[in-house]
Design a protein around this motif. Structure first.
Motif, PDB file in Angstrom:
ATOM      1  N   LEU A   1     -17.053   8.323  23.378  1.00  0.00           N
ATOM      2  CA  LEU A   1     -17.737   7.331  24.196  1.00  0.00           C
ATOM      3  C   LEU A   1     -17.437   5.920  23.697  1.00  0.00           C
ATOM      4  CD1 LEU A   1     -19.719   6.995  26.558  1.00  0.00           C
ATOM      5  CD2 LEU A   1     -21.595   7.115  24.904  1.00  0.00           C
ATOM      6  N   ALA A   2     -17.426   5.757  22.378  1.00  0.00           N
ATOM      7  CA  ALA A   2     -17.107   4.449  21.800  1.00  0.00           C
ATOM      8  C   ALA A   2     -15.673   4.038  22.120  1.00  0.00           C
ATOM      9  CB  ALA A   2     -17.328   4.482  20.293  1.00  0.00           C
ATOM     10  N   ALA A   3     -14.754   4.999  22.048  1.00  0.00           N
ATOM     11  CA  ALA A   3     -13.348   4.697  22.351  1.00  0.00           C
ATOM     12  C   ALA A   3     -13.181   4.256  23.796  1.00  0.00           C
ATOM     13  CB  ALA A   3     -12.478   5.916  22.056  1.00  0.00           C
ATOM     14  N   TYR A   4     -13.866   4.935  24.703  1.00  0.00           N
ATOM     15  CA  TYR A   4     -13.808   4.556  26.127  1.00  0.00           C
ATOM     16  C   TYR A   4     -14.308   3.129  26.309  1.00  0.00           C
ATOM     17  CZ  TYR A   4     -15.058   4.570  31.113  1.00  0.00           C
ATOM     18  OH  TYR A   4     -15.197   4.252  32.449  1.00  0.00           O
ATOM     19  N   GLY A   5     -15.416   2.793  25.654  1.00  0.00           N
ATOM     20  CA  GLY A   5     -15.946   1.439  25.765  1.00  0.00           C
ATOM     21  C   GLY A   5     -15.005   0.393  25.213  1.00  0.00           C
ATOM     22  N   ARG A   6     -14.350   0.685  24.101  1.00  0.00           N
ATOM     23  CA  ARG A   6     -13.411  -0.273  23.519  1.00  0.00           C
ATOM     24  C   ARG A   6     -12.237  -0.526  24.462  1.00  0.00           C
ATOM     25  NH1 ARG A   6     -14.814   2.177  18.643  1.00  0.00           N
ATOM     26  NH2 ARG A   6     -13.170   3.744  18.771  1.00  0.00           N
ATOM     27  N   VAL A   7     -11.739   0.544  25.071  1.00  0.00           N
ATOM     28  CA  VAL A   7     -10.596   0.362  25.977  1.00  0.00           C
ATOM     29  C   VAL A   7     -11.011  -0.455  27.194  1.00  0.00           C
ATOM     30  CG1 VAL A   7      -8.890   1.511  27.408  1.00  0.00           C
ATOM     31  CG2 VAL A   7      -9.490   2.488  25.203  1.00  0.00           C
ATOM     32  N   LEU A   8     -12.194  -0.188  27.746  1.00  0.00           N
ATOM     33  CA  LEU A   8     -12.658  -0.988  28.881  1.00  0.00           C
ATOM     34  C   LEU A   8     -12.846  -2.449  28.481  1.00  0.00           C
ATOM     35  CD1 LEU A   8     -15.275   1.141  30.863  1.00  0.00           C
ATOM     36  CD2 LEU A   8     -12.871   0.727  31.391  1.00  0.00           C
ATOM     37  N   GLY A   9     -13.339  -2.689  27.263  1.00  0.00           N
ATOM     38  CA  GLY A   9     -13.479  -4.060  26.793  1.00  0.00           C
ATOM     39  C   GLY A   9     -12.141  -4.759  26.688  1.00  0.00           C
ATOM     40  N   MET A  10     -11.133  -4.036  26.213  1.00  0.00           N
ATOM     41  CA  MET A  10      -9.791  -4.603  26.154  1.00  0.00           C
ATOM     42  C   MET A  10      -9.282  -4.933  27.553  1.00  0.00           C
ATOM     43  SD  MET A  10      -6.356  -2.890  24.542  1.00  0.00           S
ATOM     44  CE  MET A  10      -4.747  -3.659  24.708  1.00  0.00           C
ATOM     45  N   LEU A  11      -9.518  -4.026  28.496  1.00  0.00           N
ATOM     46  CA  LEU A  11      -9.064  -4.245  29.866  1.00  0.00           C
ATOM     47  C   LEU A  11      -9.749  -5.463  30.479  1.00  0.00           C
ATOM     48  CD1 LEU A  11      -7.535  -3.526  32.394  1.00  0.00           C
ATOM     49  CD2 LEU A  11      -9.158  -1.669  32.819  1.00  0.00           C
ATOM     50  N   ASP A  12     -11.038  -5.622  30.233  1.00  0.00           N
ATOM     51  CA  ASP A  12     -11.737  -6.797  30.762  1.00  0.00           C
ATOM     52  C   ASP A  12     -11.136  -8.083  30.196  1.00  0.00           C
ATOM     53  OD1 ASP A  12     -13.448  -5.247  32.272  1.00  0.00           O
ATOM     54  OD2 ASP A  12     -15.103  -5.331  30.840  1.00  0.00           O
ATOM     55  N   GLY A  13     -10.824  -8.084  28.903  1.00  0.00           N
ATOM     56  CA  GLY A  13     -10.223  -9.265  28.304  1.00  0.00           C
ATOM     57  C   GLY A  13      -8.837  -9.558  28.863  1.00  0.00           C
ATOM     58  N   ILE A  14      -8.052  -8.513  29.053  1.00  0.00           N
ATOM     59  CA  ILE A  14      -6.723  -8.680  29.648  1.00  0.00           C
ATOM     60  C   ILE A  14      -6.840  -9.260  31.050  1.00  0.00           C
ATOM     61  CG2 ILE A  14      -4.725  -7.402  30.558  1.00  0.00           C
ATOM     62  CD1 ILE A  14      -4.551  -7.686  27.576  1.00  0.00           C
ATOM     63  N   ALA A  15      -7.838  -8.808  31.817  1.00  0.00           N
ATOM     64  CA  ALA A  15      -8.024  -9.306  33.178  1.00  0.00           C
ATOM     65  C   ALA A  15      -8.340 -10.802  33.168  1.00  0.00           C
ATOM     66  CB  ALA A  15      -9.143  -8.529  33.870  1.00  0.00           C
ATOM     67  N   VAL A  16      -9.183 -11.238  32.231  1.00  0.00           N
ATOM     68  CA  VAL A  16      -9.498 -12.670  32.127  1.00  0.00           C
ATOM     69  C   VAL A  16      -8.250 -13.459  31.738  1.00  0.00           C
ATOM     70  CG1 VAL A  16     -10.822 -14.384  30.839  1.00  0.00           C
ATOM     71  CG2 VAL A  16     -11.922 -12.264  31.584  1.00  0.00           C
ATOM     72  N   TRP A  17      -7.513 -12.953  30.757  1.00  0.00           N
ATOM     73  CA  TRP A  17      -6.275 -13.609  30.316  1.00  0.00           C
ATOM     74  C   TRP A  17      -5.288 -13.723  31.479  1.00  0.00           C
ATOM     75  CZ3 TRP A  17      -2.969 -11.063  25.833  1.00  0.00           C
ATOM     76  CH2 TRP A  17      -1.863 -11.876  25.549  1.00  0.00           C
ATOM     77  N   ASN A  18      -5.102 -12.640  32.202  1.00  0.00           N
ATOM     78  CA  ASN A  18      -4.164 -12.638  33.324  1.00  0.00           C
ATOM     79  C   ASN A  18      -4.596 -13.613  34.409  1.00  0.00           C
ATOM     80  OD1 ASN A  18      -3.437 -11.247  36.180  1.00  0.00           O
ATOM     81  ND2 ASN A  18      -1.810 -10.890  34.692  1.00  0.00           N
ATOM     82  N   ARG A  19      -5.911 -13.639  34.682  1.00  0.00           N
ATOM     83  CA  ARG A  19      -6.433 -14.543  35.713  1.00  0.00           C
ATOM     84  C   ARG A  19      -6.175 -15.995  35.328  1.00  0.00           C
ATOM     85  NH1 ARG A  19     -11.349 -12.847  35.549  1.00  0.00           N
ATOM     86  NH2 ARG A  19     -10.936 -11.131  36.980  1.00  0.00           N
ATOM     87  N   GLU A  20      -6.326 -16.305  34.057  1.00  0.00           N
ATOM     88  CA  GLU A  20      -6.092 -17.669  33.596  1.00  0.00           C
ATOM     89  C   GLU A  20      -4.633 -18.061  33.760  1.00  0.00           C
ATOM     90  OE1 GLU A  20      -7.932 -21.086  32.498  1.00  0.00           O
ATOM     91  OE2 GLU A  20      -8.912 -19.126  32.749  1.00  0.00           O
ATOM     92  N   LEU A  21      -3.728 -17.123  33.505  1.00  0.00           N
ATOM     93  CA  LEU A  21      -2.301 -17.416  33.622  1.00  0.00           C
ATOM     94  C   LEU A  21      -1.857 -17.578  35.069  1.00  0.00           C
ATOM     95  CD1 LEU A  21      -0.763 -15.031  30.928  1.00  0.00           C
ATOM     96  CD2 LEU A  21      -1.085 -17.508  30.789  1.00  0.00           C
ATOM     97  N   ARG A  22      -2.654 -17.096  36.014  1.00  0.00           N
ATOM     98  CA  ARG A  22      -2.295 -17.274  37.424  1.00  0.00           C
ATOM     99  C   ARG A  22      -2.640 -18.657  37.944  1.00  0.00           C
ATOM    100  NH1 ARG A  22      -5.144 -12.570  38.078  1.00  0.00           N
ATOM    101  NH2 ARG A  22      -6.599 -13.635  39.445  1.00  0.00           N
ATOM    102  N   ARG A  23      -3.442 -19.389  37.185  1.00  0.00           N
ATOM    103  CA  ARG A  23      -3.788 -20.741  37.604  1.00  0.00           C
ATOM    104  C   ARG A  23      -2.579 -21.658  37.464  1.00  0.00           C
ATOM    105  NH1 ARG A  23      -9.403 -21.111  37.685  1.00  0.00           N
ATOM    106  NH2 ARG A  23     -10.516 -19.585  36.384  1.00  0.00           N
ATOM    107  N   PRO A  24      -2.539 -22.770  38.208  1.00  0.00           N
ATOM    108  CA  PRO A  24      -1.502 -23.777  37.941  1.00  0.00           C
ATOM    109  C   PRO A  24      -1.596 -24.225  36.488  1.00  0.00           C
ATOM    110  CG  PRO A  24      -2.678 -24.263  39.984  1.00  0.00           C
ATOM    111  CD  PRO A  24      -3.437 -23.144  39.331  1.00  0.00           C
ATOM    112  N   PRO A  25      -0.470 -24.533  35.876  1.00  0.00           N
ATOM    113  CA  PRO A  25      -0.483 -24.870  34.444  1.00  0.00           C
ATOM    114  C   PRO A  25      -1.517 -25.922  34.049  1.00  0.00           C
ATOM    115  CG  PRO A  25       1.767 -24.594  35.201  1.00  0.00           C
ATOM    116  CD  PRO A  25       0.895 -24.509  36.423  1.00  0.00           C
ATOM    117  N   HIS A  26      -1.722 -26.923  34.892  1.00  0.00           N
ATOM    118  CA  HIS A  26      -2.651 -27.993  34.520  1.00  0.00           C
ATOM    119  C   HIS A  26      -4.110 -27.560  34.624  1.00  0.00           C
ATOM    120  CE1 HIS A  26      -2.489 -28.362  38.924  1.00  0.00           C
ATOM    121  NE2 HIS A  26      -3.657 -28.966  38.851  1.00  0.00           N
ATOM    122  N   GLU A  27      -4.377 -26.404  35.233  1.00  0.00           N
ATOM    123  CA  GLU A  27      -5.744 -25.919  35.359  1.00  0.00           C
ATOM    124  C   GLU A  27      -6.080 -24.830  34.345  1.00  0.00           C
ATOM    125  OE1 GLU A  27      -6.577 -24.659  39.310  1.00  0.00           O
ATOM    126  OE2 GLU A  27      -6.105 -26.589  40.219  1.00  0.00           O
TER     127      GLU A  27
END
Length: 212
Positions: free
Chosen positions: A92-118
């Motif tokens: 159960l802990a491992a599943y939660g850690r992987v989901l936490g990693m995925l959430d962080g990756i999603a935020v990182w990816n979303r930020e990179l989709r912005r125009p560079p100045h944003e």
């Protein structure tokens, strides 16, 4: 039942793999939906606009990965179920850690989709550091024999690594992590994995992973 998904969504991929792993393809129709589209077929059933979304026979729609997996598990034999319970705290802990990693990756990816100045360099640095930290922990776990069970944690791990491999190439997760790389490469032969490979993206500029 109808499972709405987007081919590039790692969240929806977990649910799609679960349908195959649980032998539910004759009971759950998997239907592609567009995201960030005001005319999407998904929105009348899920105004939140996220995938996965599971439309039940009574007209209810269950959203978000873990609740969707709970419903899918309920349709299978107990021995087949994918979600670990409190009686299996490590899984159960491992599943939660992987989901936490995925959430962080999603935020990182979303930020990179912005125009560079944003873009926020602080957010990018924070999520990149988080991804490295969690991936290192998962490497240690895999090297110690973790993720042998083909449960929700395994599916989520394959999904997030596959997303990085093809659609968020800003994160070189393989570097220095041979156990994770070996686990991921071996998983590609599983039908549930091979049949849900995400389309290739353009580095860190892939479309949204969850929402319409």
């Amino acid at each position: 039942m109808r499972l709405f998904h987007s081919p590039g969504s790692p969240y929806a991929r977990i649910a799609r793999m679960a349908v195959i792993e649980l032998g539910l393809e004759d009971r759950v129709a998997v239907e592609e939906a567009t995201l960030r589209d005001p005319t999407s077929v998904l929105l009348p059933f899920n105004p939140v606009g996220r995938v996965p979304a599971l439309l039940l026979d009574d007209g209810s729609t269950v959203t978000e990965t873990t609740p969707v997996l709970m419903v899918l598990d309920s349709l299978a034999e107990p021995a087949q179920r994918l979600l670990p319970g409190p009686e299996a705290p490590r899984a159960l802990a491992a599943y939660g850690r992987v989901l936490g990693m995925l959430d962080g990756i999603a935020v990182w990816n979303r930020e990179l989709r912005r125009p560079p100045h944003e873009r926020s360099p602080g957010v990018i640095a924070l999520e990149a550091l988080r991804a490295v930290r969690v991936a290192d922990a998962l490497e240690s776990e895999a090297a110690a024999g973790g993720f042998k069970a083909k449960d929700a944690g395994f599916l989520a791990l394959v999904s997030v690594l596959g997303y990085c491999e093809r659609r968020h190439t800003s994160f070189d997760w393989r570097q220095g992590r041979p156990a994770l790389a070996s686990l991921f490469d071996a998983a590609q032969a599983r039908p549930s994995v091979a049949r849900t490979v995400p389309p290739a993206g353009m580095g860190g500029t892939a479309p949204s992973v969850r929402s319409a």
